[in-house]
Scaffold this motif. Sequence first.
Motif, short mmCIF file in Angstrom:
data_model
loop_
_atom_site.label_atom_id
_atom_site.label_comp_id
_atom_site.label_asym_id
_atom_site.label_seq_id
_atom_site.Cartn_x
_atom_site.Cartn_y
_atom_site.Cartn_z
N ALA A 15 40.80 -3.83 33.38
CA ALA A 15 40.19 -2.66 33.99
C ALA A 15 38.72 -2.56 33.60
O ALA A 15 37.86 -2.19 34.42
CB ALA A 15 40.93 -1.39 33.57
N THR A 16 38.41 -2.91 32.36
CA THR A 16 37.03 -2.90 31.90
C THR A 16 36.20 -3.94 32.62
O THR A 16 35.06 -3.68 33.04
CB THR A 16 36.99 -3.15 30.38
N ILE A 17 36.76 -5.13 32.79
CA ILE A 17 36.05 -6.20 33.50
C ILE A 17 35.77 -5.77 34.93
O ILE A 17 34.67 -5.95 35.45
CB ILE A 17 36.87 -7.50 33.48
N ARG A 18 36.78 -5.22 35.57
CA ARG A 18 36.63 -4.76 36.96
C ARG A 18 35.54 -3.70 37.07
O ARG A 18 34.71 -3.72 37.99
CB ARG A 18 37.97 -4.20 37.45
N ALA A 19 35.49 -2.79 36.10
CA ALA A 19 34.51 -1.72 36.15
C ALA A 19 33.09 -2.23 35.96
O ALA A 19 32.14 -1.72 36.57
CB ALA A 19 34.83 -0.68 35.06
N LEU A 20 32.93 -3.26 35.15
CA LEU A 20 31.61 -3.78 34.84
C LEU A 20 31.12 -4.83 35.83
O LEU A 20 29.93 -5.11 35.90
CB LEU A 20 31.61 -4.40 33.44
N SER A 21 32.04 -5.43 36.58
CA SER A 21 31.69 -6.60 37.39
C SER A 21 30.73 -6.30 38.53
O SER A 21 30.05 -7.21 39.02
CB SER A 21 32.96 -7.25 37.95
N ALA A 22 30.66 -5.04 38.96
CA ALA A 22 29.81 -4.71 40.11
C ALA A 22 28.34 -4.99 39.84
O ALA A 22 27.56 -5.16 40.78
CB ALA A 22 30.01 -3.25 40.49
N SER A 23 27.94 -5.03 38.58
CA SER A 23 26.53 -5.25 38.26
C SER A 23 26.19 -6.72 38.04
O SER A 23 25.04 -7.05 37.76
CB SER A 23 26.16 -4.46 37.01
N LEU A 24 27.17 -7.61 38.17
CA LEU A 24 26.94 -9.03 37.92
C LEU A 24 26.33 -9.75 39.12
O LEU A 24 26.47 -9.30 40.26
CB LEU A 24 28.25 -9.72 37.55
N ALA A 25 25.69 -10.88 38.85
CA ALA A 25 25.22 -11.75 39.92
C ALA A 25 26.43 -12.35 40.61
O ALA A 25 27.52 -12.42 40.03
CB ALA A 25 24.33 -12.84 39.34
N PRO A 26 26.29 -12.82 41.87
CA PRO A 26 27.44 -13.32 42.62
C PRO A 26 28.27 -14.39 41.90
O PRO A 26 29.50 -14.32 41.89
CB PRO A 26 26.80 -13.88 43.90
#
Length: 299
Positions: A15-26
């Motif tokens: 859940a933490t990964i999913r929440a943070l992933s939106a700010s990552l490069a493709p």
Amino acid sequence: MSASSTQPPIGTTTATIRALSASLAPSERRVADVCVERAREVAWWSAADLAAAASTSTATVVRACQNLGFSGFQHLRMLLLRDLGAETSTAADATSPPGGVGILRTIVAEVGTDLAGGLAPLSEDAFDDAVRVLANARRILVVANGGSSTAATAFAVRFLLRGRAAEAPTDTVLQVLTARTLSRDDVCVAISDSGMNAYTIDATRAARDAGAHVVGVTAHGRSALVELANTALVVGSGSGPYAAHGVSATIIQMTFLLGLQVAVSEVDGATMDSTERDVEHLVALMNPTPESIETGERN
């Protein structure tokens, strides 16, 4: 967020990964997506295995893990193994049938997990800034559409109950027209899980052009709303099997906005006694007695 700060509660790593992933490069987001979708496998993989599954390099895997706030891939893998062990130890307690109430129990457990990881992408400095500007705002306009509308209305009502000038128009044209009447002493809170809702963006842009301070609430750090906002508040959405139904996203959004409003009220010096009186007054207005109707007619 520093690499040493991401130590999510047991059972909430994906859940933490999913929440943070939106700010990552493709390319890094592909790594995060594989971690969420195939967490059981990733827990036993090497960095090279994950790189192959995400069609990228091991260097990108390591960089993605670090940008997610972990010290590296091994740190992430250990947390996934920890969660897997905890899941296994509680599996024997799952006695509900797969349908009916079993679905309900699964959704409740999923929401709890997503809530626990939902604050992972939130900047504490941005949250404090939002509390400050809302506490000092002359007027608060809340704009949202689609699935975010309910949370937006509840957010505005809670300010109204505390005597603050707040509004949350539901008509998209009225949202833009109202936004144009704002000034530099006002705040526009724009809410969009995707950060890309065209109607919300139009109203947000109008508020920004009018000079108002824009607070954007979204689940996607790379979005039009974040680019427009003076203060961007990024919180996670759902990641479990029922995330597509919007269950966790709605509850996380509502809970976050409730927390934001309470934090502002603490700065305002609002007390529980005054809140209870406001609620009692509102209930009385919505459920008039014959005596109150007669009194109102005389007035």
